[in-house]
Design a protein around this motif. Structure first.
Motif, short mmCIF file in Angstrom:
data_model
loop_
_atom_site.label_atom_id
_atom_site.label_comp_id
_atom_site.label_asym_id
_atom_site.label_seq_id
_atom_site.Cartn_x
_atom_site.Cartn_y
_atom_site.Cartn_z
N PHE A 70 -27.23 -70.51 -43.75
CA PHE A 70 -27.76 -69.37 -43.02
C PHE A 70 -27.33 -69.51 -41.57
O PHE A 70 -26.91 -70.59 -41.13
CB PHE A 70 -29.28 -69.34 -43.09
N ALA A 71 -27.50 -68.45 -40.81
CA ALA A 71 -27.09 -68.48 -39.41
C ALA A 71 -27.85 -69.57 -38.65
O ALA A 71 -29.02 -69.84 -38.94
CB ALA A 71 -27.36 -67.12 -38.78
N THR A 72 -27.16 -70.16 -37.70
CA THR A 72 -27.81 -71.11 -36.80
C THR A 72 -29.04 -70.43 -36.20
O THR A 72 -28.95 -69.28 -35.75
CB THR A 72 -26.80 -71.51 -35.70
N PRO A 73 -30.19 -71.11 -36.21
CA PRO A 73 -31.42 -70.44 -35.74
C PRO A 73 -31.25 -69.85 -34.33
O PRO A 73 -30.61 -70.47 -33.48
CB PRO A 73 -32.46 -71.56 -35.73
N ASP A 159 -34.52 -72.52 -39.84
CA ASP A 159 -33.81 -71.26 -40.14
C ASP A 159 -34.45 -70.49 -41.28
O ASP A 159 -35.23 -71.03 -42.08
CB ASP A 159 -32.33 -71.53 -40.47
N VAL A 160 -34.12 -69.22 -41.33
CA VAL A 160 -34.63 -68.33 -42.38
C VAL A 160 -33.49 -67.50 -42.96
O VAL A 160 -32.48 -67.26 -42.30
CB VAL A 160 -35.72 -67.37 -41.84
N SER A 161 -33.66 -67.08 -44.20
CA SER A 161 -32.67 -66.21 -44.85
C SER A 161 -32.74 -64.82 -44.23
O SER A 161 -33.65 -64.51 -43.47
CB SER A 161 -32.96 -66.11 -46.34
N GLY A 233 -39.30 -76.14 -55.20
CA GLY A 233 -38.89 -77.27 -54.38
C GLY A 233 -37.76 -77.04 -53.41
O GLY A 233 -37.31 -77.98 -52.75
N GLY A 234 -37.28 -75.81 -53.30
CA GLY A 234 -36.24 -75.55 -52.31
C GLY A 234 -35.89 -74.07 -52.28
O GLY A 234 -36.15 -73.35 -53.26
N TYR A 235 -35.30 -73.63 -51.18
CA TYR A 235 -34.91 -72.22 -51.08
C TYR A 235 -33.99 -71.83 -52.22
O TYR A 235 -34.20 -70.84 -52.92
CB TYR A 235 -34.24 -71.93 -49.73
#
Ligand code: MTE
Ligand code: MO
Length: 247
Positions: A70-73, A159-161, A233-235
């Motif tokens: 994902f993009a750098t926060p 970070d987020v999707s 357990g994970g995105y």
């Protein structure tokens, strides 16, 4: 099993996440998959946690370590930390532990460091050799003193999707304590840059790339994974990938 993982990755790359989730959900429901999952647990018990990832020579290190995530926060909290050279960053270690920790970068750097060139394998079909340096996660866990009930180590990230779901990952406590599992502070002898997960990323060279969570802010010990986000357990696991990603 490697073929299957590769296939899942290829499908993900070719069709995007929605397609991938659909295909892997269908796979997950098949009896064939259930049989494979049983074998996977066995493999894990027999070899997964004892095997060592190959360590490469400096000459093998890729100068350009590709980025893929994902993009750098870009949120204010992360931007402030970057601007101040992560002076106020604290790695929180909490949950099922006797001694919760909040460790600064300086404190992490004062601990014994492990520096190793290892290969990162992404399910999307590329690999890169990077020299990662940092603190063995087992040493950080030893400071926090997990309670007997702790079984999993969950990594929460900054970070987020695109749809706002946070990236997170997890290992069981045995894999977490594998001697090559590190909380990496350096890549190729420099502090990890923002795009590669500064200031702290997980590096698990015995498992596929998605397990190596970037931008880690909190390490939480838990009894199970069911209560967290999608419960797998994970995105990526919540979107159909295998939780156990040993290579
Ligand atoms: N926080 C976070 N960690 C992440 C990801 C991500 O999107 N967010 N992507 C994963 C995947 S799929 C890969 S291959 C590696 C990529 O690491 P790199 O960008 O340093 O090459 O990071 C992993 N860790
Ligand atoms: Mo990946």
């Amino acid at each position: 099993m490697k073929r299957r993982l590769f296939l899942a990755g290829t499908i993900a790359a070719a069709s995007g996440l929605a397609g991938c989730a659909r295909v892997t959900n269908a796979l997950n429901e098949s009896p064939f998959h259930q049989a494979l999952t049983a074998v996977e647990r066995l493999n894990h018990a027999l070899i997964g946690t004892r095997g060592m990832a190959k360590v490469y020579a400096d000459a093998d290190v890729d100068r350009e370590f590709r980025t893929n995530s994902f993009a750098t926060p870009s949120n204010a909290r992360y931007a402030d930390l970057v601007r101040e050279g992560f002076r106020d960053y604290k790695l929180v270690v909490d949950g099922e532990v006797d001694r919760p920790q909040a460790l600064s970068i300086a404190e992490l750097r004062a601990m014994k460091q492990l520096v190793q060139a290892t290969r990162h394998d992404c399910v999307e079909g590329w690999s890169a050799i990077g020299k990662f340096g940092g603190v063995p996660l087992g040493d950080v866990l030893a400071l926090a003193q997990p309670k007997a009930a702790a079984r999993y180590v969950v990594f929460h990230c900054f970070d987020v999707s695109d749809s706002g779901d946070p990236y997170y990952e997890s290992l069981d406590i045995v894999e977490a304590a594998h001697p090559q599992t590190i909380l990496a502070l350096d890549l190729n002898e420099r502090p990890i840059d923002a795009d590669h997960g500064a200031p702290v990323r997980l590096k698990v060279p015995t498992q596929l790339g998605y397990k190596s969570a970037k931008w880690v802010v909190r390490v939480e010990l838990t009894r199970d994974l069911a209560g967290l986000y999608g419960g797998h357990g994970g995105y990526w696991e919540d979107n159909g990938y295998e939780w156990y990603a040993g290579i």
